[in-house]
Design a protein around this motif. Sequence first.
Motif, PDB file in Angstrom:
ATOM      1  N   GLN A 182       0.833  -1.208   0.000  1.00 20.58           N
ATOM      2  CA  GLN A 182       0.000   0.000   0.000  1.00 20.58           C
ATOM      3  C   GLN A 182       0.864   1.253   0.000  1.00 20.58           C
ATOM      4  O   GLN A 182       0.611   2.196  -0.757  1.00 20.58           O
ATOM      5  N   THR A 183       1.868   1.294   0.860  1.00 19.58           N
ATOM      6  CA  THR A 183       2.732   2.477   0.936  1.00 19.58           C
ATOM      7  C   THR A 183       3.427   2.704  -0.396  1.00 19.58           C
ATOM      8  O   THR A 183       3.564   3.844  -0.845  1.00 19.58           O
ATOM      9  N   PHE A 184       3.862   1.628  -1.016  1.00 17.75           N
ATOM     10  CA  PHE A 184       4.529   1.750  -2.307  1.00 17.75           C
ATOM     11  C   PHE A 184       3.591   2.387  -3.325  1.00 17.75           C
ATOM     12  O   PHE A 184       3.983   3.283  -4.084  1.00 17.75           O
ATOM     13  N   LEU A 185       2.354   1.943  -3.341  1.00 17.22           N
ATOM     14  CA  LEU A 185       1.410   2.504  -4.310  1.00 17.22           C
ATOM     15  C   LEU A 185       1.111   3.970  -4.006  1.00 17.22           C
ATOM     16  O   LEU A 185       0.980   4.782  -4.930  1.00 17.22           O
ATOM     17  N   TYR A 186       1.021   4.310  -2.743  1.00 16.74           N
ATOM     18  CA  TYR A 186       0.820   5.724  -2.408  1.00 16.74           C
ATOM     19  C   TYR A 186       2.038   6.557  -2.838  1.00 16.74           C
ATOM     20  O   TYR A 186       1.902   7.688  -3.295  1.00 16.74           O
ATOM     21  N   TYR A 187       3.214   5.986  -2.678  1.00 20.09           N
ATOM     22  CA  TYR A 187       4.445   6.678  -3.081  1.00 20.09           C
ATOM     23  C   TYR A 187       4.418   6.936  -4.583  1.00 20.09           C
ATOM     24  O   TYR A 187       4.683   8.055  -5.050  1.00 20.09           O
ATOM     25  N   MET A 188       4.081   5.886  -5.337  1.00 16.56           N
ATOM     26  CA  MET A 188       4.051   6.044  -6.792  1.00 16.56           C
ATOM     27  C   MET A 188       2.945   7.013  -7.210  1.00 16.56           C
ATOM     28  O   MET A 188       3.116   7.794  -8.149  1.00 16.56           O
ATOM     29  N   ALA A 189       1.835   6.982  -6.508  1.00 12.50           N
ATOM     30  CA  ALA A 189       0.756   7.926  -6.796  1.00 12.50           C
ATOM     31  C   ALA A 189       1.236   9.357  -6.570  1.00 12.50           C
ATOM     32  O   ALA A 189       0.913  10.268  -7.343  1.00 12.50           O
ATOM     33  N   GLY A 190       2.021   9.545  -5.533  1.00 10.13           N
ATOM     34  CA  GLY A 190       2.576  10.876  -5.280  1.00 10.13           C
ATOM     35  C   GLY A 190       3.496  11.317  -6.397  1.00 10.13           C
ATOM     36  O   GLY A 190       3.476  12.474  -6.821  1.00 10.13           O
ATOM     37  N   LEU A 191       4.309  10.372  -6.880  1.00 12.52           N
ATOM     38  CA  LEU A 191       5.234  10.723  -7.966  1.00 12.52           C
ATOM     39  C   LEU A 191       4.489  11.005  -9.269  1.00 12.52           C
ATOM     40  O   LEU A 191       4.979  11.740 -10.117  1.00 12.52           O
ATOM     41  N   LYS A 192       3.332  10.414  -9.406  1.00  9.81           N
ATOM     42  CA  LYS A 192       2.560  10.660 -10.627  1.00  9.81           C
ATOM     43  C   LYS A 192       1.648  11.881 -10.489  1.00  9.81           C
ATOM     44  O   LYS A 192       0.921  12.221 -11.417  1.00  9.81           O
ATOM     45  N   GLY A 193       1.713  12.517  -9.341  1.00  6.01           N
ATOM     46  CA  GLY A 193       0.925  13.731  -9.155  1.00  6.01           C
ATOM     47  C   GLY A 193      -0.557  13.484  -8.965  1.00  6.01           C
ATOM     48  O   GLY A 193      -1.365  14.379  -9.227  1.00  6.01           O
ATOM     49  N   ILE A 194      -0.934  12.311  -8.479  1.00  3.32           N
ATOM     50  CA  ILE A 194      -2.355  12.001  -8.298  1.00  3.32           C
ATOM     51  C   ILE A 194      -2.798  12.557  -6.947  1.00  3.32           C
ATOM     52  O   ILE A 194      -2.155  12.296  -5.929  1.00  3.32           O
ATOM     53  N   PRO A 195      -3.897  13.298  -6.897  1.00  3.60           N
ATOM     54  CA  PRO A 195      -4.381  13.835  -5.609  1.00  3.60           C
ATOM     55  C   PRO A 195      -4.693  12.709  -4.637  1.00  3.60           C
ATOM     56  O   PRO A 195      -5.103  11.616  -5.054  1.00  3.60           O
ATOM     57  N   LYS A 196      -4.554  12.969  -3.354  1.00  2.00           N
ATOM     58  CA  LYS A 196      -4.622  11.914  -2.335  1.00  2.00           C
ATOM     59  C   LYS A 196      -5.968  11.201  -2.319  1.00  2.00           C
ATOM     60  O   LYS A 196      -6.013   9.969  -2.194  1.00  2.00           O
ATOM     61  N   ARG A 197      -7.038  11.943  -2.442  1.00  2.00           N
ATOM     62  CA  ARG A 197      -8.358  11.295  -2.341  1.00  2.00           C
ATOM     63  C   ARG A 197      -8.560  10.335  -3.502  1.00  2.00           C
ATOM     64  O   ARG A 197      -9.021   9.199  -3.317  1.00  2.00           O
ATOM     65  N   ARG A 198      -8.197  10.809  -4.674  1.00  2.34           N
ATOM     66  CA  ARG A 198      -8.372   9.954  -5.864  1.00  2.34           C
ATOM     67  C   ARG A 198      -7.417   8.767  -5.775  1.00  2.34           C
ATOM     68  O   ARG A 198      -7.753   7.645  -6.158  1.00  2.34           O
ATOM     69  N   ALA A 199      -6.211   9.028  -5.236  1.00  2.00           N
ATOM     70  CA  ALA A 199      -5.235   7.955  -5.106  1.00  2.00           C
ATOM     71  C   ALA A 199      -5.784   6.851  -4.213  1.00  2.00           C
ATOM     72  O   ALA A 199      -5.631   5.662  -4.497  1.00  2.00           O
ATOM     73  N   ARG A 200      -6.431   7.243  -3.152  1.00  2.00           N
ATOM     74  CA  ARG A 200      -6.979   6.253  -2.220  1.00  2.00           C
ATOM     75  C   ARG A 200      -7.993   5.340  -2.921  1.00  2.00           C
ATOM     76  O   ARG A 200      -7.946   4.107  -2.786  1.00  2.00           O
ATOM     77  N   GLU A 201      -8.876   5.962  -3.691  1.00  2.00           N
ATOM     78  CA  GLU A 201      -9.893   5.152  -4.390  1.00  2.00           C
ATOM     79  C   GLU A 201      -9.231   4.236  -5.404  1.00  2.00           C
ATOM     80  O   GLU A 201      -9.561   3.042  -5.498  1.00  2.00           O
ATOM     81  N   GLU A 202      -8.312   4.777  -6.167  1.00  2.00           N
ATOM     82  CA  GLU A 202      -7.661   3.960  -7.213  1.00  2.00           C
ATOM     83  C   GLU A 202      -6.870   2.825  -6.594  1.00  2.00           C
ATOM     84  O   GLU A 202      -6.887   1.695  -7.107  1.00  2.00           O
ATOM     85  N   ILE A 203      -6.156   3.120  -5.528  1.00  2.00           N
ATOM     86  CA  ILE A 203      -5.333   2.071  -4.917  1.00  2.00           C
ATOM     87  C   ILE A 203      -6.206   0.955  -4.369  1.00  2.00           C
ATOM     88  O   ILE A 203      -5.906  -0.235  -4.555  1.00  2.00           O
ATOM     89  N   ASP A 204      -7.298   1.316  -3.740  1.00  2.00           N
ATOM     90  CA  ASP A 204      -8.206   0.273  -3.217  1.00  2.00           C
ATOM     91  C   ASP A 204      -8.717  -0.592  -4.361  1.00  2.00           C
ATOM     92  O   ASP A 204      -8.761  -1.834  -4.277  1.00  2.00           O
ATOM     93  N   ARG A 205      -9.074   0.063  -5.465  1.00  2.00           N
ATOM     94  CA  ARG A 205      -9.624  -0.683  -6.621  1.00  2.00           C
ATOM     95  C   ARG A 205      -8.565  -1.573  -7.245  1.00  2.00           C
ATOM     96  O   ARG A 205      -8.800  -2.740  -7.545  1.00  2.00           O
ATOM     97  N   LEU A 206      -7.366  -1.010  -7.423  1.00  2.00           N
ATOM     98  CA  LEU A 206      -6.308  -1.777  -8.091  1.00  2.00           C
ATOM     99  C   LEU A 206      -5.837  -2.941  -7.231  1.00  2.00           C
ATOM    100  O   LEU A 206      -5.502  -4.013  -7.748  1.00  2.00           O
ATOM    101  N   LEU A 207      -5.793  -2.738  -5.934  1.00  2.00           N
ATOM    102  CA  LEU A 207      -5.416  -3.847  -5.050  1.00  2.00           C
ATOM    103  C   LEU A 207      -6.456  -4.964  -5.127  1.00  2.00           C
ATOM    104  O   LEU A 207      -6.120  -6.150  -5.071  1.00  2.00           O
ATOM    105  N   GLU A 208      -7.694  -4.573  -5.279  1.00  2.00           N
ATOM    106  CA  GLU A 208      -8.769  -5.559  -5.405  1.00  2.00           C
ATOM    107  C   GLU A 208      -8.617  -6.334  -6.709  1.00  2.00           C
ATOM    108  O   GLU A 208      -8.685  -7.568  -6.748  1.00  2.00           O
TER     109      GLU A 208
END
Lengths: 159, 792
Positions: A4-30
């Motif tokens: 999870q932390t890794f995906l949040y890190y990569m989301a940060g590097l891609k400039g994805i806003p935190k709220r959207r990152a949370r939704e995407e990460i939950d979906r992609l992990l699923e």
Amino acid sequence: MTAQTFLYYMAGLKGIPKRRAREEIDRLLEVTNLSGVRHRRLGGFSGGMRQRVLLAQALLGDPRVVILDEPTAGLDPKERIRIRNFIADLSRDRIVLLATHIVSDIESVSDRILMLKRGRAVGLDTPENLIADVSQRVPRSVVPGRFSLEDVYLYHLGE
Amino acid sequence: MRELGRILSRRRYLAALALILLLNGALFVREQQRRDYGLELELPAPAVFVFDGSAKTDAETPDARGAYRQYRALIGALRGDPPEEALDRLSARREALAEKIRAGGASEDEKLRYVAVNNVISRLSYLTGYGEWLEGIEKNKEDLLTFSIFNDPDSFSGRNIVKTAGEFRRLRGVELRLGADGAAEAVLSFPLSDYFLLLALLLTALSFLEERRAGLWSVVHASPGGRLGLGLKRAVILLAASALASAAIYGTDMALALYIYGGVDLTRAAQSVELLGRLPVLCTVGGFFGRFFLLRIFSAYFVALTLWLLLTAVNNVKYTVIVSAAALAAEYSLYALLPVQSAFNVLKYFNIFTYISLSDLYTSYLNIDLFGFPLGIRAISQGALPPLTLAAAAGCLAVQSLKRPEAGRDLLGRAAYGINSLTDRALRRLGPFGMELYKAAWLQKGAVVAAALVWAAAGLDFAAPAPVYTPAASAAREYTRELSGPLTDGTFARMDALEAELNGVLAARDAARAEYEAGTIGYPELDAYERRASAAQVSLEGLATVRDRAVELRALGEREGFAPWLIDETPLESVYGPRARANGDRAACLSVLALALMLSGVMAYERQSGMTPLLRSTPRGRRALARRKLLLAGAAAALVWAAVYGRELGTLVSVYAPDFWAAPVRGVSGLAEFPLPCSVGAALALLYAARLLALCCAGTAALALSALWPRQELSCVGAPAALLLPSVLYTYVGVGLAKPLAFTLALELTPLVLPRSGGLGAAALAYAAILSAAALSAAALLFSPRRAGMGK
């Protein structure tokens, strides 16, 4: 770090806003079947699990073009089918460039196939046309039965 | 044996062992210098003021090595002499030398001789007093047993008194002889060797986890020879490793000690060595070291088996080190924190650390209360060693043979998962810079380096002695302190008043002389006046020095247009003066080392994990990421600066009054050539800011260096070496060629504030070098043309 932390890190590097990152990460992990191990450190992941994490991070940010290099390598058959289906869904509204040697992956998801041999394109067409083309060139006596993409692969890319 | 071959073929293991031996030897030598070769070096000199925040007497320190040579020669000359006669003779010689030193007429050789004589007297006093001490124990027993609280034969106290007296009774009549025991005491007084041995044993035990790390445990365990047979081989390897490591480490200590201190007479009674005075065993010095060394090997074997058991008890190799560290920490807490006599003291002495720090068992005598019976700690440890070793060996073999790789529930894994879920909640709130900080501090162990830095910085000494050698100079320093502040007419008025008071004392002495001549007062009264007048004369000389300085400052202020201050420059001289150079070197080296270690893994970590192409493929993974890493380097530099130089500044701030910082910088002799006309506070602020900039540059260079290596382990050695080695070579070895790259020169304040010292050019050159290195490094990081995928 954990998946999870890794995906949040990569989301940060891609400039994805935190709220959207949370939704995407939950979906992609699923989708990649990693929800149950999201808090496990990446060092404890098997090769296949790491592959899936990398796939998940590649899909962060909803890219229009996705380039996947051997995305199902190291996965068991059940996971391979799952990922294959996911790629097929993805490809409905974005371009997916899939590089692989696993022919069964290609024939189930690809709309068009580009074959490269030593850096040169030796075929670019739909799977059906490529099969038809090879079936016309190779006599039935050489390849009995129906032609498949494997035959196309062997014809163009075999030594 | 293939298993032995496998272990010895690991280059990292051999390199680590070599490093342990090297460090042990280097630190052993350094420790002898630090403890002044076991000698008391104090000379009977006039009191001088050493700045450490309060005045304290300290004489100039004689050369310890030279003193030890004299000491050893003196012991050789006294061989065969009865100790009591030698003691009388030497006491008279000591008094004569002390007089000469106090009068200021002693040569260097005589000062060293004084130290030698003084220390030999100390030894002789111990030797001649030993019999009396033994008798004192017996007498003590008789006296204590008359008290009701002690004479209960069924109580621990009563039994302890009787036991102690009984054990030391064996030593009655033991003949103690004088000898140069430096080597023996040095080996017994260096506890770091015990921990280096522990480290060597830990590395050997860790090598047994190789198959787990490589994922081959199942394969090995499934082989016929991969269980009990392999376990037995490893147990033998550990025994050999314990013996060899003990021989290497303590052999090195003994060899270095013999080289530094010379030989030891092994035929004397062990109690002749003062450190062994409480050993109630009749044996020679040689016999003692033989027993000690044997016990060292077997206790090392027990420790090694225990470590192996701890490391292999947990299936998941990721947690083995953490679990083992936690177990050792718990054991150490019990060992260090439990009181000597308590209900739980058995946990203090049935403890792995008792077998690590063996010297304590021989240099102190202690019985603990075990169900009302006194039991000696040495007897406990020696008696328990064989059964504990057998139990540990059996446990290790059982784990090796019976523990299955995939069996059992991964309870630790579940616990870790739960902890991770909590930390992930915090980590997902971090922004990009926060994540870089997390990676550097947690994943690359920067926090461990920071903690070690804070601990090491706390041990740094920033105040060098600023001695004075005459009473008048000492008085001048006192008056300067008393009169410190803006130099006004009032200051001169106060000086006039003090002078008048002192002249009054002289006049009273003159009057007393006249009265003595007239017979109206006796000699004792005259003597009192003479003493006071003598002190007043010295004070007048000191006051005159202060007045001259005040006049000079006033003239300087009028010439250069600033309001002068009279300042006690002792603290400034102590912290920034030439004598503080060694402290400054140490602080600078520590700063650069800590910074390099904190940052050396930053880029290498990403290369090693194959993340570099992935990061560079993202929009914020190129220049933005490089900028964040540069910011991280700045944060690390600030931390180092605060930990090290914050303490240095704090040393001064605690001494000077708040208004001192407003004093003009040109009025301070040490800062007179400061290029800007500003206050002392502003000048020091600029110099400390320059230091911070130098550290930021060093940090940037460390970042760039960390990108050169493909693995973190290599980077953690290479980057600090590249940054620090030139400084060490120049500062401590005297290699002039290393000067241009000696980054620590840029951190030293001395050449910058004392340009006359001749160091300004070197400091400026080092500063220019470090700025250039930083600029190139930053450019390489920000504008690197490397494409993703290169540098794997």
